[in-house]
Motif scaffolding. Sequence first.
Motif, PDB file in Angstrom:
ATOM      1  N   PHE A   1       6.072  -7.763  -5.448  1.00 25.40           N
ATOM      2  CA  PHE A   1       5.572  -6.387  -5.438  1.00 25.40           C
ATOM      3  C   PHE A   1       6.464  -5.568  -6.360  1.00 25.40           C
ATOM      4  CE2 PHE A   1       4.819  -2.138  -3.675  1.00 25.40           C
ATOM      5  CZ  PHE A   1       3.431  -2.144  -3.634  1.00 25.40           C
ATOM      6  N   LEU A   2       5.880  -5.043  -7.461  1.00 23.32           N
ATOM      7  CA  LEU A   2       6.663  -4.280  -8.428  1.00 23.32           C
ATOM      8  C   LEU A   2       6.556  -2.786  -8.142  1.00 23.32           C
ATOM      9  CD1 LEU A   2       5.979  -6.043 -11.873  1.00 23.32           C
ATOM     10  CD2 LEU A   2       7.416  -6.747  -9.985  1.00 23.32           C
TER      11      LEU A   2
ATOM     12  N   LYS B   1       2.505  -3.082  -0.018  1.00 26.40           N
ATOM     13  CA  LYS B   1       3.347  -4.252  -0.239  1.00 26.40           C
ATOM     14  C   LYS B   1       3.027  -5.309   0.819  1.00 26.40           C
ATOM     15  CE  LYS B   1       8.247  -5.473  -0.043  1.00 26.40           C
ATOM     16  NZ  LYS B   1       8.212  -6.423   0.990  1.00 26.40           N
ATOM     17  N   PRO B   2       2.745  -6.543   0.400  1.00 29.62           N
ATOM     18  CA  PRO B   2       2.570  -7.592   1.409  1.00 29.62           C
ATOM     19  C   PRO B   2       3.900  -7.762   2.153  1.00 29.62           C
ATOM     20  CG  PRO B   2       1.841  -8.350  -0.782  1.00 29.62           C
ATOM     21  CD  PRO B   2       2.542  -7.037  -0.978  1.00 29.62           C
ATOM     22  N   THR B   3       3.848  -7.947   3.462  1.00 31.29           N
ATOM     23  CA  THR B   3       5.093  -7.995   4.235  1.00 31.29           C
ATOM     24  C   THR B   3       5.994  -9.143   3.775  1.00 31.29           C
ATOM     25  OG1 THR B   3       3.857  -9.228   5.854  1.00 31.29           O
ATOM     26  CG2 THR B   3       4.262  -6.908   6.353  1.00 31.29           C
ATOM     27  N   ASP B   4       5.405 -10.202   3.242  1.00 27.24           N
ATOM     28  CA  ASP B   4       6.206 -11.360   2.825  1.00 27.24           C
ATOM     29  C   ASP B   4       6.438 -11.398   1.304  1.00 27.24           C
ATOM     30  OD1 ASP B   4       3.506 -11.716   2.432  1.00 27.24           O
ATOM     31  OD2 ASP B   4       3.461 -13.808   3.062  1.00 27.24           O
ATOM     32  N   ALA B   5       6.268 -10.239   0.633  1.00 26.56           N
ATOM     33  CA  ALA B   5       6.485 -10.222  -0.828  1.00 26.56           C
ATOM     34  C   ALA B   5       7.915  -9.817  -1.172  1.00 26.56           C
ATOM     35  CB  ALA B   5       5.512  -9.247  -1.484  1.00 26.56           C
ATOM     36  N   ILE B   6       8.385 -10.258  -2.319  1.00 24.15           N
ATOM     37  CA  ILE B   6       9.691  -9.836  -2.830  1.00 24.15           C
ATOM     38  C   ILE B   6       9.465  -8.561  -3.650  1.00 24.15           C
ATOM     39  CG2 ILE B   6      11.592 -10.454  -4.401  1.00 24.15           C
ATOM     40  CD1 ILE B   6      11.548 -12.634  -2.425  1.00 24.15           C
ATOM     41  N   SER B   7      10.223  -7.482  -3.326  1.00 17.75           N
ATOM     42  CA  SER B   7      10.091  -6.227  -4.092  1.00 17.75           C
ATOM     43  C   SER B   7      11.010  -6.244  -5.296  1.00 17.75           C
ATOM     44  CB  SER B   7      10.521  -5.044  -3.233  1.00 17.75           C
ATOM     45  OG  SER B   7       9.533  -4.751  -2.313  1.00 17.75           O
ATOM     46  N   ILE B   8      10.477  -5.749  -6.420  1.00 21.94           N
ATOM     47  CA  ILE B   8      11.312  -5.635  -7.618  1.00 21.94           C
ATOM     48  C   ILE B   8      11.112  -4.238  -8.196  1.00 21.94           C
ATOM     49  CG2 ILE B   8      11.667  -6.508  -9.987  1.00 21.94           C
ATOM     50  CD1 ILE B   8      11.025  -9.268  -8.878  1.00 21.94           C
TER      51      ILE B   8
ATOM     52  N   GLY C   1       1.196  -4.138  -7.325  1.00 18.93           N
ATOM     53  CA  GLY C   1       1.949  -2.913  -7.582  1.00 18.93           C
ATOM     54  C   GLY C   1       1.031  -1.853  -8.170  1.00 18.93           C
ATOM     55  N   ALA C   2       1.558  -0.638  -8.255  1.00 18.49           N
ATOM     56  CA  ALA C   2       0.758   0.492  -8.740  1.00 18.49           C
ATOM     57  C   ALA C   2       0.621   0.441 -10.264  1.00 18.49           C
ATOM     58  CB  ALA C   2       1.434   1.791  -8.305  1.00 18.49           C
TER      59      ALA C   2
END
Length: 223
Positions: free
Chosen positions: A142-143, A191-198, A7-8
């Motif tokens: 991915f935050l 963001k990795p395509t297979d990551a969970i976004s939060i 994440g940034a």
Amino acid sequence: MVITIDGAAGVGKTSTAKEVAKKLGFQYFDTGSMYRAVTLHFLEKKVDFFSDSEIEKALDTMELKIDFSEKNNMKLLLDGIDISLKIRNHNVTKNVSAVSAIKSVRTLMVNIQRSVTENGNFVVEGRDIGTVVFPDAKHKFFLEADYDARAKRRMADFIKINEVININEIKKDLIERDKYDSNRKLSPLKKPTDAISINTSHCSFEEQVIQILKHIESKDERN
Ligand code: DC
């Protein structure tokens, strides 16, 4: 085993990664601090960021050690000196995006990141951890957060090291750094395509940690 959190700047990666690592009994690993350490080294040695030969020489002579001896704490030593606080200053922060876009710097950092995590369990945070460094990691996060929330967090970090910086300056800095980090040719922030976004803008720190732990638990139960 490696859990990746990308994440940034200012989205809450560090505090979250530390707590997730603590809860799981894993070691916490902050890769941004390595790019900051190289930046500090280059600034101290007055390296011209556009000179390949100066960069190569500075990397060859750099004595960078990662100390994981304290549970859930990571220290960085440059030439034997603990630089964990110094790498947070404004001058390093202003220059780190440029240094982390240099190919030879990234190659060296990624090699170190892969070799130090070979044996053991780590929560690794950064920008390219789930995309480039550990593309096969089972658990990727991915935050994200809005600029106001991020600037407030960064302001609190600067206050901790007694630097007084205007919040608008921090925001401007974040916007510029995002542009640079997301658009650079090598391993851009994405963001990795297979990551969970939060999204951490409006959730409490505890909620972020719980969300991540729940995702890990449920995926582990499924396979
Ligand atoms: O997370 P941080 O703000 O301490 O990171 C400092 C800089 O390092 C950030 O601007 C981009 C770079 N970085 C990177 O390019 N790749 C990583 N895995 C971690 C950080």
